[in-house]
Design a protein around this motif. Sequence first.
Motif, PDB file in Angstrom:
ATOM      1  N   ILE A   1      -9.827  10.834   5.889  1.00  0.00           N
ATOM      2  CA  ILE A   1      -8.941  11.057   7.015  1.00  0.00           C
ATOM      3  C   ILE A   1      -7.523  11.245   6.621  1.00  0.00           C
ATOM      4  CG2 ILE A   1     -10.452   9.762   8.816  1.00  0.00           C
ATOM      5  CD1 ILE A   1      -8.964   7.448   8.327  1.00  0.00           C
ATOM      6  N   GLY A   2      -7.290  11.655   5.382  1.00  0.00           N
ATOM      7  CA  GLY A   2      -5.810  11.480   4.904  1.00  0.00           C
ATOM      8  C   GLY A   2      -6.165  11.380   3.429  1.00  0.00           C
ATOM      9  N   PRO A   3      -4.738  11.450   2.767  1.00  0.00           N
ATOM     10  CA  PRO A   3      -4.874  11.477   1.435  1.00  0.00           C
ATOM     11  C   PRO A   3      -5.357   9.862   0.882  1.00  0.00           C
ATOM     12  CG  PRO A   3      -2.687  12.069   2.236  1.00  0.00           C
ATOM     13  CD  PRO A   3      -3.297  11.662   3.410  1.00  0.00           C
ATOM     14  N   LYS A   4      -5.994   9.988  -0.180  1.00  0.00           N
ATOM     15  CA  LYS A   4      -6.554   8.709  -0.815  1.00  0.00           C
ATOM     16  C   LYS A   4      -5.488   7.686  -1.004  1.00  0.00           C
ATOM     17  CE  LYS A   4      -9.802   8.397  -3.818  1.00  0.00           C
ATOM     18  NZ  LYS A   4     -10.823   7.677  -2.920  1.00  0.00           N
ATOM     19  N   LEU A   5      -5.842   6.444  -0.770  1.00  0.00           N
ATOM     20  CA  LEU A   5      -4.862   5.408  -1.231  1.00  0.00           C
ATOM     21  C   LEU A   5      -5.574   4.655  -2.509  1.00  0.00           C
ATOM     22  CD1 LEU A   5      -2.644   3.428  -0.640  1.00  0.00           C
ATOM     23  CD2 LEU A   5      -4.067   2.116   0.881  1.00  0.00           C
TER      24      LEU A   5
ATOM     25  N   THR B   1       0.894  -1.270  -0.203  1.00  0.00           N
ATOM     26  CA  THR B   1       0.040  -0.037   0.197  1.00  0.00           C
ATOM     27  C   THR B   1       1.073   1.535   0.042  1.00  0.00           C
ATOM     28  OG1 THR B   1      -0.048  -0.020   2.420  1.00  0.00           O
ATOM     29  CG2 THR B   1      -2.051  -0.893   1.169  1.00  0.00           C
ATOM     30  N   GLY B   2       2.207   1.246   0.408  1.00  0.00           N
ATOM     31  CA  GLY B   2       2.808   2.427   0.424  1.00  0.00           C
ATOM     32  C   GLY B   2       4.031   2.564  -0.704  1.00  0.00           C
ATOM     33  N   ALA B   3       3.900   1.478  -1.563  1.00  0.00           N
ATOM     34  CA  ALA B   3       4.878   1.317  -2.527  1.00  0.00           C
ATOM     35  C   ALA B   3       4.926   2.629  -3.820  1.00  0.00           C
ATOM     36  CB  ALA B   3       4.670   0.056  -3.409  1.00  0.00           C
ATOM     37  N   ALA B   4       3.900   2.865  -3.995  1.00  0.00           N
ATOM     38  CA  ALA B   4       3.538   3.877  -4.812  1.00  0.00           C
ATOM     39  C   ALA B   4       4.357   5.299  -4.426  1.00  0.00           C
ATOM     40  CB  ALA B   4       2.265   4.186  -5.526  1.00  0.00           C
ATOM     41  N   ALA B   5       3.912   5.488  -3.236  1.00  0.00           N
ATOM     42  CA  ALA B   5       4.383   6.793  -2.719  1.00  0.00           C
ATOM     43  C   ALA B   5       5.637   6.822  -2.579  1.00  0.00           C
ATOM     44  CB  ALA B   5       3.717   7.079  -1.132  1.00  0.00           C
ATOM     45  N   LEU B   6       6.549   5.545  -2.033  1.00  0.00           N
ATOM     46  CA  LEU B   6       7.732   5.473  -2.037  1.00  0.00           C
ATOM     47  C   LEU B   6       8.458   5.746  -3.602  1.00  0.00           C
ATOM     48  CD1 LEU B   6      10.228   4.621  -0.026  1.00  0.00           C
ATOM     49  CD2 LEU B   6      10.043   2.206  -0.792  1.00  0.00           C
ATOM     50  N   ARG B   7       8.035   4.996  -4.353  1.00  0.00           N
ATOM     51  CA  ARG B   7       8.618   5.056  -5.708  1.00  0.00           C
ATOM     52  C   ARG B   7       8.473   6.486  -6.137  1.00  0.00           C
ATOM     53  NH1 ARG B   7       4.688   3.933 -10.139  1.00  0.00           N
ATOM     54  NH2 ARG B   7       4.295   6.237  -9.438  1.00  0.00           N
TER      55      ARG B   7
END
Length: 474
Positions: free
Chosen positions: A264-268, A83-89
């Motif tokens: 409750i924050g940015p869309k995932l 779930t965090g991969a796209a943000a890290l990339r």
Amino acid sequence: MAADSENGKGRGVLQDVNVGWSRLLKGRDGAMLGLISAGIGLHAFNQFAIVAALPPAAAEIGGTAYFSWAYSLYFMGSIAGGTGAAALRDRFGARASLVFSTLLFAAGGLLALGAPAFSWIMAGRLLQGVADGLIVAICYSLIPANFPSALIARVFAVEAIVWAVAAIAGPLAGGYLTEAFSWRASFLAVAPFVLLLPVLALAARPRVTEAAPVPLSSATIALCLAASFVLSLSSVATGGAMQAAAIAAGAALFLAVLKLDGKIGPKLFPAGAFRLGSVLGHGFWVLFLMSASHSVGSVYLALMIGAVFDFRPAVVGYVVVIMALTWSAVAVLASRVVAPAPRHMWMRSGALFQLAGFLALGTAFATGSVTLLVLGQVAVGTGFGTAWASVNQAAMEAAGRAERDLTSALLPTISTAGYAIGAGISGMIATATGLVAALENGGAGGPAFWLYGTAAAGAAVTFLLGFGVRLKEA
């Protein structure tokens, strides 16, 4: 966002009429295929290679009571990484992210390799799960921007072959290292992939589609982890009621994730995710349900084959691998179909093949038919081979250009969540029907009916939802 000029950001999805196998296996496309295959290979090989190592490890260093957590923590880490991969990339670039993820995976392996207590293996598996989720999601996210649409089915066909090779070689390598040296040595079985992946990541020049940077959706990811943790409790609960409660609570938390995403924050999740009426929503549901249905029928498969048919462990392994081999062979054949009408027909037939396979497997365990056992495995593999690549491609292409990489990165995580929920349902059914006791008495007809009947029901729902999945016209 890290500068990614070497990645050719802004070029969008490739379009090219030269889309034969020769194009895929050479030049820049060959390098990208090698990079993606190394990532998928690391994921698959690691999954199969340590199967033989964990039981003796738990017996030697005292972890039998916590054995299931070696898998549960890995699953939770994979959810977090995926779930965090796209943000890290987008923050550090694809190449740097893949190198970092590989180093994290290696660190987890070293923790397990030198573990003085089982808790070290659990910690190592958690790190490897995070790294694995990152690697697979990033590799998936690179597919739509680096290959033309007509080649994507063949990319998935190659990855199916990679998976099949891992399914055969992984247990052999892990089992040999465990028997010849020790269970610790089996954690070195993935070393070739760990060494190869960063080299290919640095050598390749991956593109990403034109899109705004993906923000890290910390709140939504936290809810996903909470849901996966509650689901993991179903694997250690001793009573059927507790297992059912854990599965229901975990599923409710996942529904809360979808409802609260972006509030409750940015869309995932991309627009239309899991929404009935959209191609993307139907695609997500089909991938989720295909994985969940297969998981329901596969968790106890090896145990049931050994008990009902009294096969040697090696033969049990070969029967289990039939599904993966069939998937690979059919995926290669299906990738040759390019006309939209037959592709849609074969894609939607996948759930029907699964349905027939689950019914055959349930009947095989009730009647002791080896023929139905083999045919059931072939049918399930055929279902994945005809549908999986096309459904993934349809979901990728249904997303808007700005969300295409994010959507692609989430696809393996959707499948992982399906397998997790399916495993929990399988454990609940096994407890409620007394599966283990039935196997000890030489029969599994009743439990098999419930296991494979549930899996077949999931396949039937998948078939109906599959009519909402459509490939874009070339």
